[in-house]
Each structure stands twice: as C-alpha cells, then as structure tokens.
Design a protein around this motif. Sequence first.
Motif, PDB file in Angstrom:
ATOM      1  N   LYS A 183       0.850  -1.192   0.000  1.00 29.65           N
ATOM      2  CA  LYS A 183       0.000   0.000   0.000  1.00 29.65           C
ATOM      3  C   LYS A 183       0.886   1.242   0.000  1.00 29.65           C
ATOM      4  CE  LYS A 183      -3.430   0.238   2.813  1.00 29.65           C
ATOM      5  NZ  LYS A 183      -4.159   0.236   4.099  1.00 29.65           N
ATOM      6  N   PHE A 184       0.612   2.118  -0.949  1.00 29.49           N
ATOM      7  CA  PHE A 184       1.354   3.366  -1.033  1.00 29.49           C
ATOM      8  C   PHE A 184       0.392   4.541  -0.933  1.00 29.49           C
ATOM      9  CE2 PHE A 184       3.989   0.486  -3.779  1.00 29.49           C
ATOM     10  CZ  PHE A 184       5.009   0.319  -2.854  1.00 29.49           C
ATOM     11  N   ILE A 185       0.924   5.679  -0.488  1.00 29.29           N
ATOM     12  CA  ILE A 185       0.153   6.911  -0.460  1.00 29.29           C
ATOM     13  C   ILE A 185       0.912   7.967  -1.256  1.00 29.29           C
ATOM     14  CG2 ILE A 185       1.158   7.581   1.776  1.00 29.29           C
ATOM     15  CD1 ILE A 185      -1.498   9.053   2.374  1.00 29.29           C
ATOM     16  N   ALA A 186       0.209   8.651  -2.138  1.00 29.64           N
ATOM     17  CA  ALA A 186       0.838   9.649  -2.999  1.00 29.64           C
ATOM     18  C   ALA A 186       0.228  11.022  -2.724  1.00 29.64           C
ATOM     19  CB  ALA A 186       0.671   9.286  -4.472  1.00 29.64           C
ATOM     20  N   PHE A 187       1.089  12.006  -2.496  1.00 26.43           N
ATOM     21  CA  PHE A 187       0.659  13.384  -2.239  1.00 26.43           C
ATOM     22  C   PHE A 187       0.870  14.240  -3.489  1.00 26.43           C
ATOM     23  CE2 PHE A 187       1.429  11.617   1.911  1.00 26.43           C
ATOM     24  CZ  PHE A 187       0.497  12.217   2.738  1.00 26.43           C
ATOM     25  N   ASN A 188       0.223  15.394  -3.507  1.00 23.87           N
ATOM     26  CA  ASN A 188       0.333  16.351  -4.616  1.00 23.87           C
ATOM     27  C   ASN A 188      -0.068  15.737  -5.953  1.00 23.87           C
ATOM     28  OD1 ASN A 188       2.970  16.905  -2.715  1.00 23.87           O
ATOM     29  ND2 ASN A 188       1.976  18.818  -3.315  1.00 23.87           N
ATOM     30  N   VAL A 189      -1.013  14.828  -5.940  1.00 23.71           N
ATOM     31  CA  VAL A 189      -1.404  14.151  -7.179  1.00 23.71           C
ATOM     32  C   VAL A 189      -2.298  15.071  -8.010  1.00 23.71           C
ATOM     33  CG1 VAL A 189      -2.626  12.190  -8.185  1.00 23.71           C
ATOM     34  CG2 VAL A 189      -1.166  11.862  -6.175  1.00 23.71           C
ATOM     35  N   ARG A 190      -1.896  15.267  -9.257  1.00 21.81           N
ATOM     36  CA  ARG A 190      -2.642  16.126 -10.173  1.00 21.81           C
ATOM     37  C   ARG A 190      -3.568  15.272 -11.040  1.00 21.81           C
ATOM     38  NH1 ARG A 190       2.716  17.250 -11.173  1.00 21.81           N
ATOM     39  NH2 ARG A 190       2.428  16.310 -13.228  1.00 21.81           N
ATOM     40  N   GLU A 191      -4.525  15.928 -11.649  1.00 24.36           N
ATOM     41  CA  GLU A 191      -5.477  15.224 -12.506  1.00 24.36           C
ATOM     42  C   GLU A 191      -4.778  14.519 -13.661  1.00 24.36           C
ATOM     43  OE1 GLU A 191      -9.450  16.258 -15.202  1.00 24.36           O
ATOM     44  OE2 GLU A 191      -8.661  17.736 -13.779  1.00 24.36           O
ATOM     45  N   ASP A 192      -3.734  15.156 -14.206  1.00 29.32           N
ATOM     46  CA  ASP A 192      -3.055  14.563 -15.361  1.00 29.32           C
ATOM     47  C   ASP A 192      -2.244  13.321 -14.997  1.00 29.32           C
ATOM     48  OD1 ASP A 192      -0.046  15.604 -14.922  1.00 29.32           O
ATOM     49  OD2 ASP A 192      -1.429  17.226 -14.453  1.00 29.32           O
ATOM     50  N   GLU A 193      -2.018  13.088 -13.704  1.00 29.53           N
ATOM     51  CA  GLU A 193      -1.285  11.897 -13.267  1.00 29.53           C
ATOM     52  C   GLU A 193      -2.202  10.708 -12.979  1.00 29.53           C
ATOM     53  OE1 GLU A 193       2.522  13.425 -10.751  1.00 29.53           O
ATOM     54  OE2 GLU A 193       0.571  13.899  -9.849  1.00 29.53           O
ATOM     55  N   GLU A 194      -3.479  10.982 -12.766  1.00 31.60           N
ATOM     56  CA  GLU A 194      -4.414   9.971 -12.279  1.00 31.60           C
ATOM     57  C   GLU A 194      -4.405   8.691 -13.119  1.00 31.60           C
ATOM     58  OE1 GLU A 194      -6.477   9.211  -9.918  1.00 31.60           O
ATOM     59  OE2 GLU A 194      -6.359  10.977  -8.632  1.00 31.60           O
ATOM     60  N   LYS A 195      -4.464   8.831 -14.442  1.00 34.59           N
ATOM     61  CA  LYS A 195      -4.608   7.633 -15.273  1.00 34.59           C
ATOM     62  C   LYS A 195      -3.388   6.728 -15.184  1.00 34.59           C
ATOM     63  CE  LYS A 195      -3.206   9.983 -19.585  1.00 34.59           C
ATOM     64  NZ  LYS A 195      -3.664  10.345 -20.957  1.00 34.59           N
ATOM     65  N   TYR A 196      -2.214   7.302 -14.912  1.00 31.12           N
ATOM     66  CA  TYR A 196      -1.009   6.485 -14.815  1.00 31.12           C
ATOM     67  C   TYR A 196      -0.950   5.750 -13.482  1.00 31.12           C
ATOM     68  CZ  TYR A 196       0.064   9.435 -18.785  1.00 31.12           C
ATOM     69  OH  TYR A 196       0.008  10.100 -19.984  1.00 31.12           O
ATOM     70  N   PHE A 197      -1.440   6.393 -12.410  1.00 32.49           N
ATOM     71  CA  PHE A 197      -1.573   5.695 -11.133  1.00 32.49           C
ATOM     72  C   PHE A 197      -2.550   4.527 -11.269  1.00 32.49           C
ATOM     73  CE2 PHE A 197       0.109   9.630  -9.151  1.00 32.49           C
ATOM     74  CZ  PHE A 197       1.009   9.064  -8.258  1.00 32.49           C
ATOM     75  N   ALA A 198      -3.693   4.788 -11.909  1.00 34.55           N
ATOM     76  CA  ALA A 198      -4.705   3.747 -12.079  1.00 34.55           C
ATOM     77  C   ALA A 198      -4.177   2.591 -12.921  1.00 34.55           C
ATOM     78  CB  ALA A 198      -5.963   4.347 -12.713  1.00 34.55           C
ATOM     79  N   GLN A 199      -3.435   2.931 -13.965  1.00 34.24           N
ATOM     80  CA  GLN A 199      -2.846   1.907 -14.836  1.00 34.24           C
ATOM     81  C   GLN A 199      -1.908   1.004 -14.038  1.00 34.24           C
ATOM     82  OE1 GLN A 199      -0.659   3.552 -18.230  1.00 34.24           O
ATOM     83  NE2 GLN A 199       0.854   1.909 -18.081  1.00 34.24           N
ATOM     84  N   TRP A 200      -1.074   1.626 -13.202  1.00 28.16           N
ATOM     85  CA  TRP A 200      -0.108   0.856 -12.411  1.00 28.16           C
ATOM     86  C   TRP A 200      -0.806  -0.026 -11.389  1.00 28.16           C
ATOM     87  CZ3 TRP A 200       1.668   0.404  -7.332  1.00 28.16           C
ATOM     88  CH2 TRP A 200       2.929  -0.174  -7.173  1.00 28.16           C
ATOM     89  N   GLU A 201      -1.831   0.486 -10.727  1.00 25.84           N
ATOM     90  CA  GLU A 201      -2.603  -0.316  -9.777  1.00 25.84           C
ATOM     91  C   GLU A 201      -3.175  -1.559 -10.453  1.00 25.84           C
ATOM     92  OE1 GLU A 201      -4.718   2.049  -6.196  1.00 25.84           O
ATOM     93  OE2 GLU A 201      -5.478   2.549  -8.196  1.00 25.84           O
ATOM     94  N   LYS A 202      -3.747  -1.368 -11.620  1.00 25.58           N
ATOM     95  CA  LYS A 202      -4.372  -2.469 -12.347  1.00 25.58           C
ATOM     96  C   LYS A 202      -3.338  -3.511 -12.751  1.00 25.58           C
ATOM     97  CE  LYS A 202      -7.367  -3.388 -16.333  1.00 25.58           C
ATOM     98  NZ  LYS A 202      -8.100  -2.775 -17.485  1.00 25.58           N
ATOM     99  N   GLU A 203      -2.176  -3.049 -13.199  1.00 27.74           N
ATOM    100  CA  GLU A 203      -1.154  -3.970 -13.704  1.00 27.74           C
ATOM    101  C   GLU A 203      -0.429  -4.708 -12.589  1.00 27.74           C
ATOM    102  OE1 GLU A 203       1.362  -1.545 -16.110  1.00 27.74           O
ATOM    103  OE2 GLU A 203      -0.046  -1.481 -17.797  1.00 27.74           O
ATOM    104  N   THR A 204      -0.288  -4.084 -11.401  1.00 32.11           N
ATOM    105  CA  THR A 204       0.508  -4.694 -10.336  1.00 32.11           C
ATOM    106  C   THR A 204      -0.324  -5.265  -9.199  1.00 32.11           C
ATOM    107  OG1 THR A 204       0.749  -2.639  -9.056  1.00 32.11           O
ATOM    108  CG2 THR A 204       2.365  -3.054 -10.816  1.00 32.11           C
TER     109      THR A 204
END
Length: 329
Positions: free
Chosen positions: A2-23
């Motif tokens: 489990k990780f927590i990410a701060f200062n997350v912008r809207e343009d980063e969201e899809k890459y976080f979601a992609q990584w969650e799904k893949e890993t």
Amino acid sequence: MKFIAFNVREDEEKYFAQWEKETGNEVLRLPDMLDMSSVEKIEGFDGVLALQTGTYPDEMFTEFKKFGVKVFSIRNVGVDNINLDAAKKNGVVVTNVPAYSPNAIAEFSVTQLMQLLRNTTIFRNKVAKQDFRWAPYVGKELRSLTVGVVGTGRIGRAAIDIYRGFGAKVIAYDLYPNPELKKQGIYVDSYDELFSQADVITLHMPATPDDYHLIGTENLNKMKDGSYIINTARGALVDTKALITALRSGKLAGAALDTYENESDIFNHDLSNQEIKDETFKELLSLDNVLVTPHVAFYTETAVKNMVLIALNSAKSVCEDGTASTVVK
C-alpha cells in the motif's frame, strides 16, 4: 503493498490507475501537500510518494519511522530539499526519477530562448495595442550565437544536440565532463571562460551550496553585454535581484526563468485576483525582456507518465528487495 501519494494532479491519475491495475497494489492518491500537518496520513502505508517542490523537515522522517514507512519516492529528479542523512537515520530509503524526459526540458529551454531572440513578448503586447510597427526590435538568429551550456548530464546533452541543429556554436562547462563531449573539444576550463565567451548561458545543473547564486553580480559582470540567461534548472542558481539589475541596465538582453528561488508559494498555485506579496517576483513579471513560466519545462505527456511509473516501481522495488536502481545515495 500500500502506497500513499501526495500532490497528485489530474493529469497523473490515469497512470496511477494503470499501475494499480497492472501490479495489484493499492495507491491512495491525495491532492494535498505532504507536510507536518498532513504527515499522520501516512500511517498504515509501506511507502510515500511526493514531489520535489515540497518542504520536508528532518522531523518528518521521525514520523516516517514511527509509522513504519520504508521508502520516500520523489516523482522528480531533485532532492536538494531533503536531508538524506535524516532519512537514513530513520531507516527511510529515498528514491527519485533521474530522467523522466531530458528532451522535454531541453526543448523547452530552446523554445524560450527563441522567443527572447525574436522579441515575441514585445510584439504580442504591441499587437494587442494595435501597434504593428517593427522597429527597433530586430531579432537575432541562433546560428550566429555561441551558447554556453552549464551542466552536461542527460538534459544538457539533449540541449547541445538541439542547439547544434540550429547551427549555433556550443561550448560547455561541467565539473565532471562527459568523455564523448570532451573528445569533441566542447568544454572550457572554467566558468570565467564560459561566461566571457557565450552569448547565451543555459543552466542544466543541480543546485548545491557551492553553486548558490552562481548567476550573481560578480559573474554577471563577466558576461558579454547583451547576453541571455536561460534557467530551467533550479531557482537557487540565480540571484534574482542581481539579474533584474542586469536586465534593467542592458547588461543582459533577456532572461527566461522556468524556476525561481522563492517559487514554492507561487508556482502551481492559483493566485488569480490575489495580491502577490513577493516584490522581487512582481518586478520580474513587469519586464518585457523576461519570460517567466511556473516550472513547466518538464511538463509533457511522456514526462508525466515516466515520473509516476518510475516512482511507483522504485517504491515497490525497495519494499520487495530493499533497494532500487533509483535510490539516492
């Protein structure tokens, strides 16, 4: 994990979601800044992701240790605002993203210089007033200039390739010369040589205590009259007040600043209809031979994707193996 990410912008969201799904790992994304008022939110997480632009006091790493956090993964290159000794003392591994897109920053630095050389800000303001006269704002051609590159790491080398493509003469200075560039005879032996020979000084180096206000009164006086400064590196490299004096006197023809020494309370904030209290910054904005951008040289789709995925993979690697290729020594 489990990780927590701060200062997350809207343009980063899809890459976080992609990584969650893949890993199959979980990442809690927050728009909040990480500071002492929000640090308690890290409880229960294996690793923390944040941005280099934050402020991370030594006592924050004591909190990391208390909550069992193993890794602090920065989604940027710079770690000059992090006390690595304090992190190590508390058993926290710090990682960064050494190269998310050198070309993004190099391209931007050249883009900004070209605008200064062709007086685009002045002409844009004149056109807005329906003044369509040319004189006296004649431009310069890049191929007729000598560009001095300070720092020849990944970004500096990408910039050199672009400047050469325009036909400019390029010289460089680096405490640790690149062997291939050294063979080409591109390096000068000192800052003094670079400052005295170059029409353009472009900064592509980290900020260290030794280089604080490298571009200050003393070195500005060593530069050619009518030269240009491009800073897409770190704000602390430039003494802003000295720079303004040189711009107003005509010693410098122009400057492009994508970073500012007191930027943390200004850049990446919406200050619409608010008074900016930083008088030096306001003076910068008033000059028509200055381009100020809010630390966006890196900001391309390629770079944003790499920043998120490399930071996440680094945190995952530290948690699984105790280390990663991106660990900051």
